[in-house]
Design a protein around this motif. Structure first.
Motif: not given
Length: 871
Positions: A279-285
């Motif tokens: 699994d992956i989580n990417i948080k930007q702005n």
């Protein structure tokens, strides 16, 4: 349709009213004010002189709140320092004075007033709008650092008066498994060898992230579950369907930390079946993306036997069946979605999930039958082989919206869910019969059964929360749930010469139905010093329409508007002790299969037929709970509960003429009826104790007595049984990053669940040609116990990798044995499934939560996100 139209109109008025109440937010920019200010600086430790990463910086300004007409501090911006301890905030108003607040774990908070020098440099306004705040030094707080070590380590079980929360991430025994493995370790929950879940001797509703789900537990990977909420007596806020069974709410993982993080894992078991996922989580702005996927292969081996005596008028038949079904195949799971933080008060969430699976079942059933007729015994035997091909797929979509009002705690949420499931199956049977001397009888040919189905499930729901004051709150909501279902089944017999399969007429069945449930609820809660209460009221109505296509018959029913109140009272005795009393009313509506007046010929000796005259059952639940957090690391929860159900839906059997005109004999039919009532009273004790720094134990004891009054059903008597259930979970934290988890459970003899379908041993895992259906009202489950153990080793920097070894049912003791008696038969079943399976799991966690990761100079987008999700 009229009721649906009225409800939709009400929903639109509901939204319109709330939109009108939104009002102007209190932190709007002042008219004419220039928002070009830029402040930056660096946070360092006073003693260490090292940068402080992850410190929270807040800029506040005292302004007029348009809601309260009073001045208060408004948060203009929030930012997190980089790895170098630096921060940079743009877009600040250049006029006025700000309050700068700095907080960081392990340091004392810091506060100072700052402003731009616009007035002192009128000819150089733009340069004056940029200010360097220099190095801000924070004083270390050693006591807080000590406390952080305790708080950061979540316990396996957190106990509250209205629910218990089981933190799956702390359970090393479920790594690489499914939600079924998770449920096995949860207090209050019992799981049999087939993965059927009961809570306080009833089947609970399964929710995912607070909403009902069409996914089965074995389709949800354990590695995707963050926690499970155990709600034994839900308030009026929750669906009243399901009777008094409670709710298990599965909270899936979703990380909103800035940056990226994820997990890769793989496993293999002692049967050589591999699995992998990640699994992956990417948080930007303003965007938070999350995705997960896994592939799991399985090989399940069972040992099954059934011993039955049939009373056939003057004759008696003794039947013994033995088999070892093997089920092997795979399932794959995928999930993806994103949160879009529109601004600091509005969030849009979109997500989708997909499940695919395919399993093959092989079985060889050995059958021995002695028929005693006129003092003569006629013996015969048979061998029946089975090969079944089963596949399924499930697709779901969800769209959700959340609005936070200016007043803290006030919010509006709305979401729509769609889920579609499809399944197909083909089963090939081949039977050979032998006489008493072992000589084969003429081969009658092979048989084939094919079938499939499709289910579409829709829900639309909105909830509104309004804290009237610091001590008062109202919640209200509307919900529509609709389901479309269709299924078909055909039976064939093989021509022994041509080997072609020929359809058997008048036995196959095709049907479809749809049902809709309309609901609205409202709750009001208030706290008066140490006493608090919540009053709730839910209104539900439903209808269904069914069509038995193969017989050209239509059915419909409409359940009238029903009211479901709930009352929760809580008294805080002191800082450690609480007591709570609650009550609620629930409903269990009969399913389409239970009311379908069609004879199922799939088992010629156990014909099943629905009862169109079934009534819904209503249940009253009451509970008294006492909680004591008597010292750090030690807590105790005791619950005395009672359940009273009227018109209980239960299985029963009756004898009637055969519906086949070519067979004038009488046969036994299995059907459903409303028993007069049932009572359950129980005492549940849950303890959580940290015995040493390295040993934590969670214990659960449940004592209960079930009484079923069913004399109103012909041929059925009343039944009652006292039982108890125990579960023990030991967690050991050892040196050098080793840990061990040892769990055990024991279930004493208990009455069979009254609303279950066919008895154990039927279906793909061992249904015999002589039938194994049990009369639920007059059967019980024999005692069963089991012990599981898991070992884990964390390694690499920051424990980024781990290796886990699991062994289930180490004493090979976990079986499922039942006994049932009726005027027509006596039957004993035995089943054992997958004892002593060993699984080895490897997991690697990666990630970076550095705000400089995306080379951004300011974090106002992150600020909006944090404020938006703060509620």
């Amino acid at each position: 349709m009229t009721r649906l139209f009225i409800l939709l109109i009400t929903l639109l008025m509901h939204f319109a009213n709330l939109s009108a109440q939104t009002g102007a937010p209190g932190n709007r920019p002042v008219a004419g004010q220039m928002n070009i200010g830029n402040m930056y600086g660096k946070i360092i430790g006073l003693n260490s002189q090292k940068p402080v990463e992850g410190a929270s910086i807040q800029f506040l300004q005292n302004r007029l709140d348009t809601n309260t007409k009073k001045k208060k501090d408004i948060i203009l911006a929030t930012i997190i320092t980089t790895k170098k301890g630096e921060f940079n905030i743009e877009g600040l108003p250049v006029n006025g004075t700000f309050k700068l607040q700095v907080s960081a774990i392990g340091y004392y908070s810091y506060e100072v007033k700052v402003s731009f020098d616009i007035n002192s440099k009128p000819g150089d306004a733009f340069n004056a709008a940029v200010k360097d705040l220099g190095n801000i030094k924070l004083k270390e707080n050693e006591k807080e650092l000590e406390n952080v070590t305790v708080i950061a380590n979540k316990p396996l079980l957190e106990m509250y008066l209205d629910k218990k929360v089981y933190n799956v991430e702390k359970d090393i025994s479920t790594t690489g498994g499914t939600a079924v493995d998770v449920m096995k370790n949860i207090p209050s929950v019992n799981v049999d060898i087939d993965g059927n879940v009961t809570m306080r001797n009833a089947s609970p509703q399964i929710f995912i992230d607070g909403r009902p789900s069409a996914l089965s537990l074995d389709q949800i990977p354990a590695d995707q579950i963050a926690s499970v909420e155990i709600i034994t007596n839900p308030s009026a806020k929750y669906d009243a369907s399901g009777g008094g069974s409670g709710i298990l709410n599965i909270i899936l993982k979703k990380n909103r930390k800035a940056g990226y993080n994820g997990n890769l894992r793989t496993n293999i078991d002692s049967r050589g079946r591999p699995g992998f996922g990640g699994d992956i989580n990417i948080k930007q702005n303003k965007i938070n993306f999350f995705g997960a996927g896994m592939f799991a292969s399985r090989k399940n081996i069972s040992t099954v036997s059934s011993n039955r005596i049939d009373f056939l008028g003057a004759d008696t038949a003794k039947i013994l069946q033995k088999n070892n079904p093997v089920n092997k195949g795979y399932f794959a799971f995928g999930r993806a979605g994103l949160d879009f933080f529109i601004d600091n008060r509005n969030t849009l969430t979109l997500s989708a999930n997909m499940v695919r699976g395919k399993f093959d079942v092989t079985d060889l059933l050995n059958i021995y039958r002695d028929t005693i007729r006129n003092f003569t015994t006629i013996s015969e035997s048979a061998i029946r082989s089975l090969y079944a091909d089963i596949s399924f797929k499930n697709t779901g979509f969800r769209a959700g919206f959340k609005h936070n009002f200016a007043r803290e705690g006030r919010e509006l949420t709305a979401d729509a869910n769609f889920n579609e499931s499809n399944n197909t199956n083909t089963s090939d049977y081949s039977s050979r019969f032998y006489d008493a001397n072992g000589n084969p009888k003429p081969f009658a040919g092979a048989e084939r059964a094919t079938g499939g189905g499709n289910t579409r499930f829709y829900t639309v729901q909105t909830d509104y929360v309004n804290p009237l004051s610091k001590t008062q709150k109202i919640e209200t909501g509307l919900r529509i749930a609709a389901r479309d279902y269709n299924s078909w089944n055909d039976n064939y017999i093989q021509n022994p010469v041509t080997k072609q399969y020929i359809l058997i007429p008048d036995i196959g069945v095709q049907y479809k139905f749809n049902d809709v449930v309309y609901a609205a609820y409202s709750t009001y809660s208030q706290q008066i010093k140490n006493f608090s209460y919540q009053l709730g009221l839910r209104v539900e109505s439903s209808n269904y329409q069914g069509n038995l296509i193969s017989k050209n018959q239509e059915f419909s029913n409409e359940f009238p508007l029903s009211i479901f109140p709930s009352v929760f009272l809580s008294q805080k005795i002191n800082q450690q002790q609480d007591i709570q009393v609650n009550y609620s009313r629930k409903i269990n509506r009969p399913s389409f299969f239970q009311i379908l007046p069609f004879v199922d010929f799939s088992d010629s000796l156990n014909l099943s037929v629905g009862n169109p005259d079934l009534l819904p059952e209503f249940t009253n639940l009451a509970e008294i709970s006492y909680s004591n957090q008597y010292k750090p690391g030690h807590s105790f929860l005791a619950s005395l509960y009672g359940k009273n159900t009227s018109n209980l839906i239960t299985r029963y059997q009756y004898k009637a003429p055969n519906t086949d005109p070519t067979k004038p004999d009488s046969v036994i039919y299995n059907s459903y009826a409303n028993a007069s009532r049932s009572y359950t009273i129980g005492l549940e004790l849950t303890g959580k104790n940290k015995l040493t720094k390295w040993w934590e134990i969670t214990s659960n004891l449940n004592f209960f007595d079930v009484t079923l009054e069913a004399k109103n059903i012909s041929g059925v008597s009343n039944s009652s049984r006292f039982s108890w259930f125990a579960k023990l979970n030991n967690s050991f934290s050892l040196p050098k990053n080793y840990s061990i988890q040892l769990t055990g459970d024991y279930q004493a003899s208990t009455i069979l669940p009254v609303n279950s379908g066919r008895g154990s041993g039927g279906g793909m895992y061992g249904g015999g040609m002589f039938g194994q259906t049990q009369n639920i009202a007059q059967g019980y489950i024999l005692p069963v116990y089991g012990v599981d153990i898991s070992f884990k080793k964390d390694f690499l920097k920051n424990k980024a990798a781990s290796l886990t070894l699991q062994i289930n049912d180490i004493f090979r003791s976990r079986t499922y044995e039942t006994h049932a008696e009726t005027v027509y038969f006596i039957q004993d079943n035995y089943r054992q499934r997958d004892p002593q399976v060993v699984r080895l799991n490897f997991s690697w966690r990666f990630g970076k939560f550095d705000v400089a990761l995306f080379k951004r100079k300011n974090m106002k987008g992150e600020t909006d996100s944090m404020q938006g999700m703060g509620q």
